[in-house]
Design a protein around this motif. Structure first.
Motif, mmCIF file in Angstrom:
data_model
loop_
_atom_site.group_PDB
_atom_site.id
_atom_site.type_symbol
_atom_site.label_atom_id
_atom_site.label_comp_id
_atom_site.label_asym_id
_atom_site.label_seq_id
_atom_site.Cartn_x
_atom_site.Cartn_y
_atom_site.Cartn_z
ATOM 1 N N ALA A 1 -18.418 -23.470 -17.206
ATOM 2 C CA ALA A 1 -19.271 -23.493 -16.024
ATOM 3 C C ALA A 1 -20.721 -23.803 -16.328
ATOM 4 C CB ALA A 1 -19.168 -22.139 -15.308
ATOM 5 N N SER A 2 -21.019 -24.220 -17.553
ATOM 6 C CA SER A 2 -22.407 -24.518 -17.899
ATOM 7 C C SER A 2 -22.964 -25.603 -16.985
ATOM 8 C CB SER A 2 -22.486 -24.977 -19.354
ATOM 9 O OG SER A 2 -23.822 -25.294 -19.696
ATOM 10 N N GLY A 3 -24.098 -25.322 -16.380
ATOM 11 C CA GLY A 3 -24.736 -26.296 -15.498
ATOM 12 C C GLY A 3 -24.237 -26.258 -14.070
ATOM 13 N N GLU A 4 -23.198 -25.458 -13.796
ATOM 14 C CA GLU A 4 -22.665 -25.372 -12.431
ATOM 15 C C GLU A 4 -23.588 -24.510 -11.563
ATOM 16 O OE1 GLU A 4 -20.130 -26.880 -11.227
ATOM 17 O OE2 GLU A 4 -18.957 -27.552 -12.971
ATOM 18 N N ALA A 5 -23.855 -24.974 -10.348
ATOM 19 C CA ALA A 5 -24.738 -24.231 -9.453
ATOM 20 C C ALA A 5 -24.085 -22.945 -8.961
ATOM 21 C CB ALA A 5 -25.125 -25.125 -8.262
ATOM 22 N N ASP A 6 -22.770 -22.990 -8.739
ATOM 23 C CA ASP A 6 -22.049 -21.828 -8.211
ATOM 24 C C ASP A 6 -20.937 -21.466 -9.192
ATOM 25 O OD1 ASP A 6 -20.736 -19.874 -6.811
ATOM 26 O OD2 ASP A 6 -19.950 -21.216 -5.256
ATOM 27 N N PRO A 7 -21.073 -20.358 -9.926
ATOM 28 C CA PRO A 7 -20.055 -19.993 -10.924
ATOM 29 C C PRO A 7 -18.813 -19.366 -10.301
ATOM 30 C CG PRO A 7 -21.791 -18.346 -10.922
ATOM 31 C CD PRO A 7 -22.199 -19.407 -9.930
ATOM 32 N N ASP A 8 -18.270 -20.015 -9.293
ATOM 33 C CA ASP A 8 -17.021 -19.572 -8.683
ATOM 34 C C ASP A 8 -15.888 -20.376 -9.298
ATOM 35 O OD1 ASP A 8 -14.870 -20.303 -6.385
ATOM 36 O OD2 ASP A 8 -15.586 -18.249 -6.122
ATOM 37 N N PHE A 9 -14.945 -19.690 -9.950
ATOM 38 C CA PHE A 9 -13.906 -20.389 -10.701
ATOM 39 C C PHE A 9 -13.160 -21.400 -9.846
ATOM 40 C CE2 PHE A 9 -9.719 -21.195 -12.295
ATOM 41 C CZ PHE A 9 -9.873 -21.278 -13.669
ATOM 42 N N GLY A 10 -12.675 -20.964 -8.699
ATOM 43 C CA GLY A 10 -11.869 -21.849 -7.858
ATOM 44 C C GLY A 10 -12.628 -23.088 -7.428
ATOM 45 N N GLU A 11 -13.883 -22.931 -7.041
ATOM 46 C CA GLU A 11 -14.668 -24.075 -6.600
ATOM 47 C C GLU A 11 -14.961 -25.026 -7.754
ATOM 48 O OE1 GLU A 11 -15.313 -24.942 -3.641
ATOM 49 O OE2 GLU A 11 -14.705 -23.124 -2.587
ATOM 50 N N ILE A 12 -15.235 -24.475 -8.947
ATOM 51 C CA ILE A 12 -15.472 -25.328 -10.115
ATOM 52 C C ILE A 12 -14.216 -26.125 -10.434
ATOM 53 C CG2 ILE A 12 -15.894 -25.312 -12.599
ATOM 54 C CD1 ILE A 12 -17.676 -22.839 -12.128
ATOM 55 N N GLN A 13 -13.073 -25.459 -10.452
ATOM 56 C CA GLN A 13 -11.831 -26.145 -10.775
ATOM 57 C C GLN A 13 -11.499 -27.211 -9.732
ATOM 58 O OE1 GLN A 13 -7.822 -24.074 -10.795
ATOM 59 N NE2 GLN A 13 -8.118 -24.364 -13.007
ATOM 60 N N ALA A 14 -11.706 -26.896 -8.487
ATOM 61 C CA ALA A 14 -11.456 -27.879 -7.432
ATOM 62 C C ALA A 14 -12.347 -29.108 -7.615
ATOM 63 C CB ALA A 14 -11.692 -27.254 -6.058
ATOM 64 N N GLY A 15 -13.598 -28.881 -8.016
ATOM 65 C CA GLY A 15 -14.497 -29.993 -8.260
ATOM 66 C C GLY A 15 -14.023 -30.865 -9.408
ATOM 67 N N HIS A 16 -13.472 -30.226 -10.439
ATOM 68 C CA HIS A 16 -12.935 -30.992 -11.566
ATOM 69 C C HIS A 16 -11.762 -31.870 -11.123
ATOM 70 C CE1 HIS A 16 -14.543 -27.895 -14.730
ATOM 71 N NE2 HIS A 16 -15.500 -28.482 -14.050
ATOM 72 N N VAL A 17 -10.889 -31.305 -10.306
ATOM 73 C CA VAL A 17 -9.721 -32.064 -9.848
ATOM 74 C C VAL A 17 -10.156 -33.262 -9.002
ATOM 75 C CG1 VAL A 17 -7.616 -31.985 -8.455
ATOM 76 C CG2 VAL A 17 -8.198 -30.051 -9.946
ATOM 77 N N ARG A 18 -11.096 -33.038 -8.109
ATOM 78 C CA ARG A 18 -11.558 -34.139 -7.261
ATOM 79 C C ARG A 18 -12.239 -35.230 -8.098
ATOM 80 N NH1 ARG A 18 -12.639 -29.681 -3.645
ATOM 81 N NH2 ARG A 18 -14.776 -29.508 -4.433
ATOM 82 N N ALA A 19 -13.012 -34.810 -9.098
ATOM 83 C CA ALA A 19 -13.684 -35.783 -9.959
ATOM 84 C C ALA A 19 -12.672 -36.574 -10.780
ATOM 85 C CB ALA A 19 -14.669 -35.061 -10.880
ATOM 86 N N PHE A 20 -11.632 -35.899 -11.249
ATOM 87 C CA PHE A 20 -10.566 -36.564 -11.994
ATOM 88 C C PHE A 20 -9.906 -37.639 -11.151
ATOM 89 C CE2 PHE A 20 -5.858 -36.448 -12.326
ATOM 90 C CZ PHE A 20 -5.689 -37.069 -13.559
ATOM 91 N N ARG A 21 -9.533 -37.305 -9.947
ATOM 92 C CA ARG A 21 -8.852 -38.269 -9.093
ATOM 93 C C ARG A 21 -9.773 -39.408 -8.663
ATOM 94 N NH1 ARG A 21 -5.417 -33.574 -6.136
ATOM 95 N NH2 ARG A 21 -3.467 -33.881 -7.267
ATOM 96 N N ALA A 22 -11.042 -39.125 -8.546
ATOM 97 C CA ALA A 22 -11.988 -40.185 -8.186
ATOM 98 C C ALA A 22 -12.079 -41.244 -9.278
ATOM 99 C CB ALA A 22 -13.369 -39.581 -7.931
#
Length: 348
Positions: free
Chosen positions: A208-229
């Protein structure tokens, strides 16, 4: 899986395969029995963690080979094999061989980076080349090329009376490339895996380094969306999630106390990121299948996937795994809209 009612397509599990160092065969046999149970329960996949110089599975390729001869339908994967310990050419040969033996059921999950406790192992692992070894994504790219059947060398053909040589890795398993997964816990790795056209394994850990919101679920969701993009397949790109879930529907009171103690001991580390990379584990999910299903539907990361490989807790006994796995297949899975495949009847 944005809403309840959207069926979970694939349901699997992940095990570390712990064993007693004084009786290693017993632990490995137990792991194979759990994989066999997974098939009888109709689960889609069984994944093996990879542990070097520990009391867990050090050679998942060998365990998958054994499991492939005791099962016929369930897919077998690694989550994940650290390529820093591997020669990509030799690993490609091993994976292709097991894939052929299994009838095309292998799902290799891989990652890169410097080995854990590098200073303590580098002289044994790479006595002459430690400073020159490349632990970057280039190591994955080499493995992908070899598994894809690209030429390894210029030489091929007959030599002498019976010797015949190939210019690519043999055996070649044509479908294996499409079943390669990358284990990513950071945004950078998720985006790279997408550009590389790999499938994505998300786990119970993010960075979560550099993440504005250290919420696990939201960070992981962001990773998935970035991967698919970044992935050529876009929204159709495959992603699997590997949270720790402990359904207690059929557990005994003794098991429930044991499970709760395990979760309570692990929960403090999930409350905030730690270390320079912002290491952040997910909370273990414990309770009835109905309760866990509700928590999953509220989990932003889970809502981005339609495949899971729920992680079995590290240190439980075989009877505990039988109970947890049975509840996952017979209660939690259906609560998530999953239905068992055609992997044989459950016979106890």
């Amino acid at each position: 899986m944005p809403l309840p009612g959207t069926p979970l397509k694939k349901l699997g599990f992940l095990t570390i395969g712990l064993f007693d160092p004084d009786q290693p065969a017993t632990g490995h046999e137990s792991t194979l029995r759990i994989i066999e149970l997974g098939e009888r329960l109709g689960l889609d996949s069984a994944w093996l963690r990879h542990r070097h110089l520990q009391f867990g599975i050090s050679s998942p390729v060998a365990v998958m080979a054994a499991a492939s001869q005791r099962t016929s339908q369930i897919e077998l994967g690694t989550a994940v094999t650290p390529l820093a310990w591997e020669n990509p050419l030799r690993l490609a040969e091993d994976l292709a061989t097991v894939d052929v033996l299994s009838g095309g059921r292998i799902n290799p999950g891989i990652s890169v980076g410097e080995p854990f406790h590098w200073d303590t192992v580098k002289d044994a692992l790479y006595p002459d080349t430690a400073e020159a070894e490349d632990f970057s994504y280039a190591r994955v790219e080499r493995l992908v090329r070899f598994i894809s059947g690209e030429p390894v060398r210029d030489f091929s053909g007959k030599e002498g009376v019976v010797e015949e040589f190939s210019d690519r890795v043999e055996p070649h398993s044509p479908g294996l490339r499409s079943r390669l997964w990358y284990g990513a816990g950071s945004l950078r790795s998720a985006e790279w895996a997408g550009r590389a056209g790999l499938n994505l394994l998300t786990s119970s850990v993010v960075f979560a380094s550099g993440e504005a919101d250290p919420d696990f679920g939201e960070i992981q969701a962001g990773h998935v969306r970035a991967f698919r993009a970044q992935h050529p397949d876009g929204e159709r790109a495959r992603v699997s999630q590997g949270l720790v879930v402990i359904p207690t529907d059929s557990a005994t009171e003794t098991q429930r106390r044991k499970y709760r103690q395990y979760v309570d001991q692990r929960t403090p580390r999930t409350l905030k990121p730690s270390g320079p990379k912002g290491f952040l584990p997910a909370k273990d999910l414990i309770g009835s299948s109905e309760e866990i299903a509700a928590e999953l539907y509220a989990h932003a990361g889970f809502r981005e996937v339609d495949e899971v490989a729920f992680a079995l807790p590290f240190s439980f006994d075989e009877d505990d795994y039988v109970q947890i796995l049975t509840d996952i297949a017979q209660r939690l899975g259906p609560a998530l809209g999953w239905s068992r495949g055609t992997k044989g009847p459950v016979d106890g």
